[in-house]
Write an enzyme that holds these catalytic residues in place. Sequence first.
Site, mmCIF file in Angstrom:
data_model
loop_
_atom_site.group_PDB
_atom_site.id
_atom_site.type_symbol
_atom_site.label_atom_id
_atom_site.label_comp_id
_atom_site.label_asym_id
_atom_site.label_seq_id
_atom_site.Cartn_x
_atom_site.Cartn_y
_atom_site.Cartn_z
ATOM 1 N N ASN A 107 0.733 -1.005 0.013
ATOM 2 C CA ASN A 107 -0.012 -0.024 -0.306
ATOM 3 C C ASN A 107 0.966 1.248 0.124
ATOM 4 O O ASN A 107 1.462 1.673 0.931
ATOM 5 C CB ASN A 107 -0.884 0.053 1.131
ATOM 6 C CG ASN A 107 -1.676 1.384 1.344
ATOM 7 O OD1 ASN A 107 -1.831 2.137 0.557
ATOM 8 N ND2 ASN A 107 -2.138 1.452 2.657
ATOM 9 N N LYS A 121 0.261 4.402 -0.475
ATOM 10 C CA LYS A 121 -0.518 5.496 0.310
ATOM 11 C C LYS A 121 -0.220 6.618 -0.882
ATOM 12 O O LYS A 121 -0.149 6.505 -1.838
ATOM 13 C CB LYS A 121 0.198 5.752 1.662
ATOM 14 C CG LYS A 121 -0.001 4.502 2.444
ATOM 15 C CD LYS A 121 0.131 4.648 3.963
ATOM 16 C CE LYS A 121 -0.052 3.320 4.795
ATOM 17 N NZ LYS A 121 0.041 3.548 6.052
ATOM 18 N N HIS A 135 -9.589 1.438 4.690
ATOM 19 C CA HIS A 135 -8.262 1.359 5.361
ATOM 20 C C HIS A 135 -8.425 2.416 6.654
ATOM 21 O O HIS A 135 -9.259 3.374 6.418
ATOM 22 C CB HIS A 135 -7.255 2.072 4.512
ATOM 23 C CG HIS A 135 -5.903 2.157 5.038
ATOM 24 N ND1 HIS A 135 -5.438 2.988 6.042
ATOM 25 C CD2 HIS A 135 -5.055 0.934 5.015
ATOM 26 C CE1 HIS A 135 -4.134 2.668 6.343
ATOM 27 N NE2 HIS A 135 -3.867 1.443 5.826
ATOM 28 N N GLU A 185 -6.988 4.714 7.693
ATOM 29 C CA GLU A 185 -6.839 6.123 7.436
ATOM 30 C C GLU A 185 -7.779 6.868 6.759
ATOM 31 O O GLU A 185 -8.149 8.145 6.941
ATOM 32 C CB GLU A 185 -5.659 6.232 6.633
ATOM 33 C CG GLU A 185 -4.167 6.172 7.430
ATOM 34 C CD GLU A 185 -2.876 5.652 6.569
ATOM 35 O OE1 GLU A 185 -3.001 5.770 5.452
ATOM 36 O OE2 GLU A 185 -1.936 5.195 7.138
ATOM 37 N N GLY A 224 2.280 2.148 10.899
ATOM 38 C CA GLY A 224 3.291 3.449 10.602
ATOM 39 C C GLY A 224 3.885 3.777 11.904
ATOM 40 O O GLY A 224 4.619 4.842 12.164
HETATM 41 P P1 PGA Z 1 2.660 0.324 7.606
HETATM 42 O O1 PGA Z 1 1.298 0.529 6.941
HETATM 43 O O2 PGA Z 1 3.394 -0.920 7.223
HETATM 44 O O3 PGA Z 1 3.527 1.442 7.262
HETATM 45 O O4 PGA Z 1 2.578 0.354 9.237
HETATM 46 C C1 PGA Z 1 0.583 -0.455 6.688
HETATM 47 C C2 PGA Z 1 -0.870 -0.064 6.130
HETATM 48 O O5 PGA Z 1 -1.384 0.954 6.670
HETATM 49 O O6 PGA Z 1 -1.451 -0.788 5.293
#
Ligand code: PGA
Length: 251
Positions: free
Chosen positions: A9, A11, A95, A97, A173
């Site tokens: 992903n 983002k 997701h 977010e 994250g």
């Molecule tokens: P991350 O994100 O691996 O940077 O923790 C995972 C995600 O949001 O799908």
Amino acid sequence: MRKPLIAGNWKMFKTYDEVLSYAGDIIQRISDVKDVEILICPPYVYIHPLIEALKDSAVKTGSQNVFWEDSGAFTGEVSAPMIASIGTEYSIVGHSERRQLFGETDETVGRRVHAAFRGSLTPIVCVGETLAEREAGTTFDVVESQVRKGLAGLDADQGASLVIAYEPVWAIGTGKTATPEMAQEVHGFIRKILSDLFGREVSEQIRILYGGSVKGDNIDALMAQSDIDGALVGGASLDPASFERIIRFKR
Ligand code: PGA
């Protein structure tokens, strides 16, 4: 047997030139990988160029979101038939977010999941508790409600092809990962709910990905768990070498 799925992903990262250079690099790195399905979900604008750049490889593309209507006066939105028409198979839906920053609810997640199926896309439905919910002891209630509401009204055929991603919000994250045992506990619980919704046989076919600070140094232990069928990888998917290491998890 569920084929492992390792999904990146991206983002809101990368410029056009970086996308093309990444594609050239990852193709070389994983050309011999056969038994893992590999997926990259870039920002919408890069999906088509990425498909072109990856066309001689087995790497697939997906979108990071999908709108719940198929067409119409919805400025700024992108629909499932549009995404599918350029040769994309998957769409991330719900997701955390999107839930936290853009007002996504279980109800709108459900509408997007149905739209994805109508448009011949496979939704990757994200669920997961916040830190406050984990500390309050409500992880299982939260996850159960997200799964049941997000998948409401699907039939068993649709159930069989969907993908779930369990991503504890506190692990995204942050560098904090759920231990493999903590993740397995929730994955096993999700599979029980899927069995209740679609029957045991169908629930055994559904891939449940883990997400949240997945990296080269924790992927092997996560993938060793019986109900973890792959990973949804944010930060560590942005660099071809670290994504390759995750794709080549040790069995
Ligand atoms: P991350 O994100 O691996 O940077 O923790 C995972 C995600 O949001 O799908």
